[in-house]
Design a protein around this motif. Structure first.
Motif, PDB file in Angstrom:
ATOM      1  N   GLY A   8       0.819  -1.199   0.000  1.00 56.72           N
ATOM      2  CA  GLY A   8       0.000   0.000   0.000  1.00 56.72           C
ATOM      3  C   GLY A   8       0.854   1.250   0.000  1.00 56.72           C
ATOM      4  O   GLY A   8       2.087   1.166   0.098  1.00 56.72           O
ATOM      5  N   PRO A   9       0.207   2.416  -0.124  1.00 54.83           N
ATOM      6  CA  PRO A   9       0.951   3.677  -0.168  1.00 54.83           C
ATOM      7  C   PRO A   9       1.763   3.918   1.094  1.00 54.83           C
ATOM      8  O   PRO A   9       1.291   3.641   2.206  1.00 54.83           O
ATOM      9  N   LEU A  18      -6.116   5.861   5.059  1.00 52.48           N
ATOM     10  CA  LEU A  18      -4.991   4.934   4.879  1.00 52.48           C
ATOM     11  C   LEU A  18      -5.556   3.587   4.449  1.00 52.48           C
ATOM     12  O   LEU A  18      -6.509   3.078   5.090  1.00 52.48           O
ATOM     13  N   SER A  19      -4.983   3.011   3.393  1.00 51.31           N
ATOM     14  CA  SER A  19      -5.453   1.712   2.900  1.00 51.31           C
ATOM     15  C   SER A  19      -4.267   0.777   2.691  1.00 51.31           C
ATOM     16  O   SER A  19      -3.326   1.125   1.963  1.00 51.31           O
ATOM     17  N   VAL A  69     -11.771   2.528  11.854  1.00 51.33           N
ATOM     18  CA  VAL A  69     -11.162   1.337  11.252  1.00 51.33           C
ATOM     19  C   VAL A  69     -12.193   0.448  10.555  1.00 51.33           C
ATOM     20  O   VAL A  69     -13.290   0.226  11.084  1.00 51.33           O
ATOM     21  N   THR A  70     -11.792  -0.054   9.394  1.00 54.28           N
ATOM     22  CA  THR A  70     -12.537  -1.114   8.720  1.00 54.28           C
ATOM     23  C   THR A  70     -11.549  -2.157   8.227  1.00 54.28           C
ATOM     24  O   THR A  70     -10.579  -1.822   7.543  1.00 54.28           O
ATOM     25  N   ILE A  71     -11.757  -3.404   8.608  1.00 54.69           N
ATOM     26  CA  ILE A  71     -10.954  -4.520   8.114  1.00 54.69           C
ATOM     27  C   ILE A  71     -11.867  -5.418   7.284  1.00 54.69           C
ATOM     28  O   ILE A  71     -12.979  -5.740   7.719  1.00 54.69           O
ATOM     29  N   SER A  85      -9.555   5.775   8.536  1.00 55.04           N
ATOM     30  CA  SER A  85     -10.008   7.062   8.008  1.00 55.04           C
ATOM     31  C   SER A  85      -9.526   8.229   8.865  1.00 55.04           C
ATOM     32  O   SER A  85      -9.077   8.058   9.999  1.00 55.04           O
ATOM     33  N   SER A  86      -9.633   9.413   8.293  1.00 55.70           N
ATOM     34  CA  SER A  86      -9.336  10.672   9.003  1.00 55.70           C
ATOM     35  C   SER A  86      -7.992  10.622   9.720  1.00 55.70           C
ATOM     36  O   SER A  86      -7.894  10.917  10.913  1.00 55.70           O
TER      37      SER A  86
END
Lengths: 121, 110
Positions: A8-9, A18-19, A69-71, A85-86
């Motif tokens: 990822g980046p 962020l991903s 957060v999301t997983i 996020s954020s």
């Protein structure tokens, strides 16, 4: 032997998302009593557990990060992903993905090498 | 929130026994796990379920737990054991709400 690799980046702007993706090799992400987790470590500091997912889609998150957060998991690609996020500068850290062995307790037993994510404009 | 407390640093000479402690209120009911992290590397599991050693981990690494304190013991510490060590456990309320690492202990062997 299972291997994990983060991708990822390496640079994310403040307030953006962020991903990261973790690719699992050496075994199916769907086999066994395993969860798949994300853990981070700011430079010079300790480890912080972010959250975990089972291949059914069931998730657990650190209460302090839960709102951001999301997983998710993609079993067809043997991958799982993190979205945060954020983001602010406080989210700058090395991010690790890990396999959690959940025979009784859940604990990380295999880790990726980690990827540095810097939050900066 | 639940906390695990470790000493910031421990120092021993080569061949001596190093002991690193981890204290937490739920440890009488929950297992402790220990990770070794060498500079610039990912953590490696060295002890699980208080005292079990994964395959490939040298026998000089052992673990124990009594009451609210878990201990990682390195018998005959080697220069290559110099690293940061983290304990890991959960609180008694559930398997995810209190998942924590200790603050880490820097082991110096010289």
């Amino acid at each position: 032997q299972v291997q994990l690799q983060e991708s990822g980046p390496g640079l994310v702007k403040p307030s953006q998302t962020l991903s990261l993706t973790c690719t699992v090799s050496g075994g199916s992400i769907s086999s066994g009593s395993y969860y798949w987790s994300w853990i981070r470590q700011p430079a010079g500091k300790g480890l912080e557990w972010i959250g975990r997912i089972y291949t059914s889609g069931s998730t657990n998150y650190n209460p302090s990060l839960k709102s951001r957060v999301t997983i998710s998991v993609d079993t067809s690609k043997n991958q799982f992903s993190l979205k945060l996020s954020s983001v602010t500068a406080a989210d700058t850290a090395v991010y690790y993905c890990a396999r959690e062995n959940c025979g009784g307790d859940c604990y990380p037993d295999y880790w990726g090498q980690g990827t540095l994510v810097t939050v900066s404009s | 929130s639940y906390e695990l407390t470790q000493p910031p640093s421990v120092s021993v000479s080569p061949g001596q026994t190093a002991r690193i402690t981890c204290s937490g209120d739920a440890l009488p009911k929950k297992y402790a796990y220990w990770y070794q992290q060498k500079s610039g590397q990912a953590p490696v599991l060295v002890i699980y379920e208080d005292s079990k050693r994964p395959s490939g981990i040298p026998e000089r690494f052992s673990g124990s737990s009594s009451g609210t304190m878990a201990t990682l013991t390195i018998s005959g510490a080697q220069v290559e054991d110099e690293a940061d060590y983290y304990c890991y456990s959960t609180d008694s309320s559930g398997n995810h709400r209190g998942v924590v690492f200790g603050g880490g202990t820097k082991l110096t062997v010289l």
